[in-house]
Design a protein around this motif. Structure first.
Motif, short mmCIF file in Angstrom:
data_model
loop_
_atom_site.label_atom_id
_atom_site.label_comp_id
_atom_site.label_asym_id
_atom_site.label_seq_id
_atom_site.Cartn_x
_atom_site.Cartn_y
_atom_site.Cartn_z
N VAL A 1 0.78 -1.15 0.23
CA VAL A 1 0.25 0.31 0.35
C VAL A 1 1.07 0.88 -0.20
O VAL A 1 0.63 2.09 -0.76
CB VAL A 1 -1.22 -0.16 1.42
CG1 VAL A 1 -1.66 1.28 1.49
CG2 VAL A 1 -1.56 -1.05 1.16
N SER A 2 1.97 1.29 1.02
CA SER A 2 2.99 2.13 0.55
C SER A 2 3.33 3.07 -0.48
O SER A 2 3.49 3.78 -1.21
CB SER A 2 3.61 1.76 1.72
OG SER A 2 5.22 2.99 1.91
N ALA A 3 3.90 1.92 -1.34
CA ALA A 3 4.32 1.91 -2.53
C ALA A 3 3.23 2.63 -3.36
O ALA A 3 3.81 2.95 -4.28
CB ALA A 3 4.65 0.28 -3.08
N LEU A 4 2.52 1.48 -3.39
CA LEU A 4 0.81 2.06 -4.65
C LEU A 4 1.51 3.88 -3.96
O LEU A 4 0.75 4.35 -5.10
CB LEU A 4 0.29 1.53 -3.70
CG LEU A 4 0.22 -0.09 -4.99
CD1 LEU A 4 -1.59 -0.17 -4.33
CD2 LEU A 4 0.13 0.38 -6.48
N VAL A 5 0.88 4.23 -2.53
CA VAL A 5 0.27 5.43 -2.51
C VAL A 5 1.64 6.83 -2.91
O VAL A 5 1.64 7.86 -3.42
CB VAL A 5 0.73 5.59 -0.96
CG1 VAL A 5 0.30 6.98 -0.07
CG2 VAL A 5 -0.25 5.18 -0.97
N LEU A 6 2.64 5.85 -2.79
CA LEU A 6 3.92 6.66 -2.99
C LEU A 6 4.04 7.03 -5.18
O LEU A 6 4.24 8.33 -5.26
CB LEU A 6 5.09 6.42 -2.59
CG LEU A 6 6.82 7.35 -2.98
CD1 LEU A 6 6.62 8.02 -2.36
CD2 LEU A 6 7.68 5.66 -2.40
N ILE A 7 3.98 5.67 -5.50
CA ILE A 7 3.59 5.66 -6.79
C ILE A 7 2.58 7.10 -7.40
O ILE A 7 2.65 8.10 -8.40
CB ILE A 7 3.26 5.08 -7.79
CG1 ILE A 7 4.85 3.82 -7.65
CG2 ILE A 7 2.71 5.29 -8.85
CD1 ILE A 7 4.49 2.38 -7.77
N GLY A 8 1.30 6.78 -6.67
CA GLY A 8 -0.22 7.90 -6.93
C GLY A 8 0.80 9.16 -6.56
O GLY A 8 0.34 9.89 -7.30
N HIS A 9 0.84 9.29 -5.09
CA HIS A 9 1.15 10.83 -4.87
C HIS A 9 2.97 11.63 -6.12
O HIS A 9 2.49 12.69 -6.03
CB HIS A 9 1.35 10.96 -3.36
CG HIS A 9 1.68 12.04 -2.73
ND1 HIS A 9 1.47 13.12 -2.94
CD2 HIS A 9 3.68 12.25 -2.46
CE1 HIS A 9 1.23 14.26 -2.30
NE2 HIS A 9 2.45 13.98 -2.19
N SER A 10 3.43 10.59 -6.14
CA SER A 10 4.19 10.95 -6.89
C SER A 10 3.81 11.84 -8.46
O SER A 10 3.97 12.40 -9.04
CB SER A 10 5.44 10.19 -7.25
OG SER A 10 6.13 10.53 -6.18
N VAL A 11 3.23 10.74 -9.14
CA VAL A 11 2.55 10.55 -10.34
C VAL A 11 1.83 12.34 -10.49
O VAL A 11 0.97 13.11 -11.14
CB VAL A 11 1.58 9.79 -11.04
CG1 VAL A 11 0.54 9.76 -12.42
CG2 VAL A 11 2.57 9.21 -11.12
#
Length: 229
Positions: free
Chosen positions: A217-227
């Motif tokens: 979940v952390s990785a998905l949040v980080l990717i989504g937030h970065s994009v």
């Protein structure tokens, strides 16, 4: 609310506050990040250590901190000179790959090399984005709950202190960030105090699954937030 929920998750799993609170704080007031979350990241582990300090894996902690120090310095330069968007996507993808690979195995090798590498990656991402838990959490996923929480708590407390020092050195730690972090200590303490039932539940053989879920979940949040940022 984000800090309160994040403190509950980290109180039970050993990490997770950053993944929930950092994106929300960045959207509300990017000027206080990542300093504000680092104030909370430094304080919350002290409560965990007050309860479980005897379970710290001191040898593993040493290797992790050895890698964390140069990672913290690089993270400071990332804040100043490099796009954190690119870094967030790259690290998020790496964490997802690691979760996918380790979900099929009983454990991740926990030795000096893997701990130092995890510490380095955590130093870069933790200083630049406020989310540094997944790399070190994945390495400790096969350990028992108290050892995971105690070791990660000591690691995060020392790591956050390093990050705050580097952010101050590169002039990315304004007074507003410190004031915001101080104000967020109240919901953080409340979240930790109600995390006891989650700790007991996860210690019944469910810690590893929880770490993999929180890391993904952390990785998905980080990717989504970065994009989207």
């Amino acid at each position: 609310m984000a800090v309160f929920i994040g403190a509950i998750v980290q109180g039970g799993v050993g990490f997770g506050l950053g993944l929930i609170a950092a994106p929300v704080l960045t959207m509300l007031n990017p000027g206080v990040m990542p300093g504000a979350i680092q104030v909370v990241n430094f304080t919350l582990p002290l409560f965990t250590l007050a309860v479980e300090w005897r379970k710290v894996d001191w040898r593993g902690l040493g290797f992790a901190l050895l890698g964390r120090l140069p990672g913290t310095v690089i993270g400071g330069f990332v804040v100043v000179y490099v796009s954190v968007h690119t870094l967030g996507v790259l690290v998020g993808v790496m964490v997802l790959i690691a979760v996918g690979l380790t979900a099929r195995a009983l454990s991740v090798p926990r030795n000096g090399a893997t701990l130092a590498t995890a510490g380095f990656v955590s130093g870069v991402t933790g200083t630049a984005t406020g989310i540094g838990g997944p790399p070190i959490g994945l390495v400790y996923q096969s350990a028992k709950g108290p050892q995971i929480r105690a070791t990660l708590a000591m690691f995060f407390a020392l790591s956050a202190a390093q990050s705050l020092a580097v952010l101050a050195f590169v002039n990315r730690l304004p007074g507003e960030a410190l004031a915001t972090g101080a104000a967020l200590l109240v919901p953080m303490i409340a979240g930790f105090l109600v995390s006891g039932p989650l700790r007991r539940y996860l210690d019944g053989g469910k810690v590893r699954a929880a770490i993999l879920i929180v890391a993904a979940v952390s990785a998905l949040v980080l990717i989504g937030h970065s994009v989207l940022r």
